[in-house]
Design an enzyme around this catalytic site. Structure first.
Site, PDB file in Angstrom:
ATOM      1  N   TYR A   1       5.469   4.813   4.300  1.00 48.55           N
ATOM      2  CA  TYR A   1       4.592   4.912   3.139  1.00 48.55           C
ATOM      3  C   TYR A   1       3.676   6.124   3.233  1.00 48.55           C
ATOM      4  O   TYR A   1       2.508   6.077   2.829  1.00 48.55           O
ATOM      5  CB  TYR A   1       3.742   3.633   2.983  1.00 48.55           C
ATOM      6  CG  TYR A   1       4.530   2.376   2.689  1.00 48.55           C
ATOM      7  CD1 TYR A   1       5.901   2.417   2.415  1.00 48.55           C
ATOM      8  CD2 TYR A   1       3.910   1.130   2.697  1.00 48.55           C
ATOM      9  CE1 TYR A   1       6.626   1.259   2.156  1.00 48.55           C
ATOM     10  CE2 TYR A   1       4.622  -0.033   2.429  1.00 48.55           C
ATOM     11  CZ  TYR A   1       5.984   0.040   2.162  1.00 48.55           C
ATOM     12  OH  TYR A   1       6.683  -1.116   1.906  1.00 48.55           O
TER      13      TYR A   1
ATOM     14  N   THR B   1       0.803  -1.234   0.000  1.00 51.15           N
ATOM     15  CA  THR B   1       0.000   0.000   0.000  1.00 51.15           C
ATOM     16  C   THR B   1       0.837   1.286   0.000  1.00 51.15           C
ATOM     17  O   THR B   1       0.359   2.327   0.427  1.00 51.15           O
ATOM     18  CB  THR B   1      -0.950   0.013   1.214  1.00 51.15           C
ATOM     19  OG1 THR B   1      -0.177  -0.023   2.422  1.00 51.15           O
ATOM     20  CG2 THR B   1      -1.902  -1.177   1.174  1.00 51.15           C
TER      21      THR B   1
ATOM     22  N   GLN C   1      -1.133   8.526  -9.662  1.00 49.88           N
ATOM     23  CA  GLN C   1      -1.865   9.427  -8.776  1.00 49.88           C
ATOM     24  C   GLN C   1      -2.353   8.638  -7.574  1.00 49.88           C
ATOM     25  O   GLN C   1      -2.883   7.527  -7.729  1.00 49.88           O
ATOM     26  CB  GLN C   1      -3.051  10.024  -9.529  1.00 49.88           C
ATOM     27  CG  GLN C   1      -3.662  11.224  -8.835  1.00 49.88           C
ATOM     28  CD  GLN C   1      -4.597  11.993  -9.768  1.00 49.88           C
ATOM     29  OE1 GLN C   1      -4.850  11.564 -10.896  1.00 49.88           O
ATOM     30  NE2 GLN C   1      -5.098  13.117  -9.304  1.00 49.88           N
TER      31      GLN C   1
ATOM     32  N   ASP D   1       0.150  -4.934   3.377  1.00 49.57           N
ATOM     33  CA  ASP D   1       1.487  -4.498   3.786  1.00 49.57           C
ATOM     34  C   ASP D   1       1.553  -2.980   3.772  1.00 49.57           C
ATOM     35  O   ASP D   1       1.256  -2.349   2.759  1.00 49.57           O
ATOM     36  CB  ASP D   1       2.523  -5.083   2.812  1.00 49.57           C
ATOM     37  CG  ASP D   1       3.930  -4.604   3.128  1.00 49.57           C
ATOM     38  OD1 ASP D   1       4.486  -5.044   4.155  1.00 49.57           O
ATOM     39  OD2 ASP D   1       4.471  -3.785   2.362  1.00 49.57           O
TER      40      ASP D   1
END
Length: 270
Positions: free
Chosen positions: A71, A27, A43, A66
């Protein structure tokens, strides 16, 4: 013909007692679009698109997700997006790397490790995280031998805040060392890079968990004409019995469905 799913192919995550789908959803693209190594721009999906992607993943039999503090906003978005679904997901997160103002930084101290896990629990709106990995900066052995992150994760496991821990590393030595006392190693293993195969071999022999990152070489796989790079990549990865799951970070529903079909076909072979 109905879309194949991965529901029938769930397998143990080492000796953790967790059972995971052979594909996991990465992710990073839900939370960060700066400093990422993908061949083309993208995007960040809005909440509706992200929710549809998560629902599709679940329908296709994917139960492993994950994420990481590095992130960007991934964890804090997943919390609300997964409300009411905690029992449906095995969640992997990380400690050690932060991403703020477009820059990565690392902190493997005991205090930061604990703070990071507590913050992830709040962001993800959960009482426990299934697996937490140390997000290595490449100095695997120094992190494991000279820093307190790994020992702190072992303590958090005893406290019930996490169910397992390990290392997302970059070296064979680090992966092997991490599996001696930890539950899991996340390794790079693809058509271009197979140096960490000894870590997968060790895991298979000792009942430890392996998660594969960059199984598709972050989209950079190049093969001879007529060879499907996705199929060839997954045939390599799942040709090794030590691999529990491959994390693929797509936000494209068609790519996701294609990956699931391919893996189901490979795993269905006698």
């Amino acid at each position: 013909m109905s879309q194949p799913t991965l529901h029938d192919f769930h397998r143990p995550l080492g000796s953790t007692g967790l059972v995971v789908s052979p594909l996991g959803l990465g992710t990073v693209k839900l939370g960060r679009d700066q400093g990422v190594k993908y061949p083309s721009g993208f995007q960040i999906p809005d909440d509706d698109e992200a929710r549809r992607l998560l629902n599709l993943s679940r329908d296709l039999g994917i139960n492993l997700i994950d994420t990481a503090p590095a992130y960007g906003r991934s964890e804090e978005r997943l919390g609300p997006l997964l409300r009411g679904q905690r029992k449906d997901w095995v969640i992997v997160s990380k400690v050690g790397e932060e991403f703020t103002h477009g820059e990565s930084s690392h902190d493997f101290s005991a205090a930061h490790t604990r703070l990071s896990v507590e913050r992830s629990l709040k962001r993800l709106e959960t009482d426990f995280i299934d697996m937490v990995l140390v997000h290595s900066d490449g100095n695997d052995m120094a992190i494991l031998e000279q820093q307190d992150a790994y020992e702190t994760l072992a303590t958090l496991k005893r406290e019930g805040k996490i169910r397992g821990f390990g290392l997302s590393g970059k070296t064979v030595e680090g992966g092997l060392k991490a599996l001696e006392v930890g539950d899991c190693a996340m390794v790079t293993y693809n058509l271009n890079e197979q140096a960490e195969k000894p870590v997968i071999d060790y895991a298979a022999a000792h009942g430890k968990a392996i998660l594969v990152k960059k199984a598709l070489a972050s989209g950079h796989v190049c093969l001879s004409p007529g060879v499907d790079p996705v199929r060839a990549s997954f045939e390599l990865v799942f040709g090794h019995q030590g691999v529990a799951s491959a994390i693929v970070g797509t936000i494209n529903p068609l790519h996701l469905a294609h990956n699931v079909v391919t893996v189901a076909q490979i795993l269905r072979k006698p």
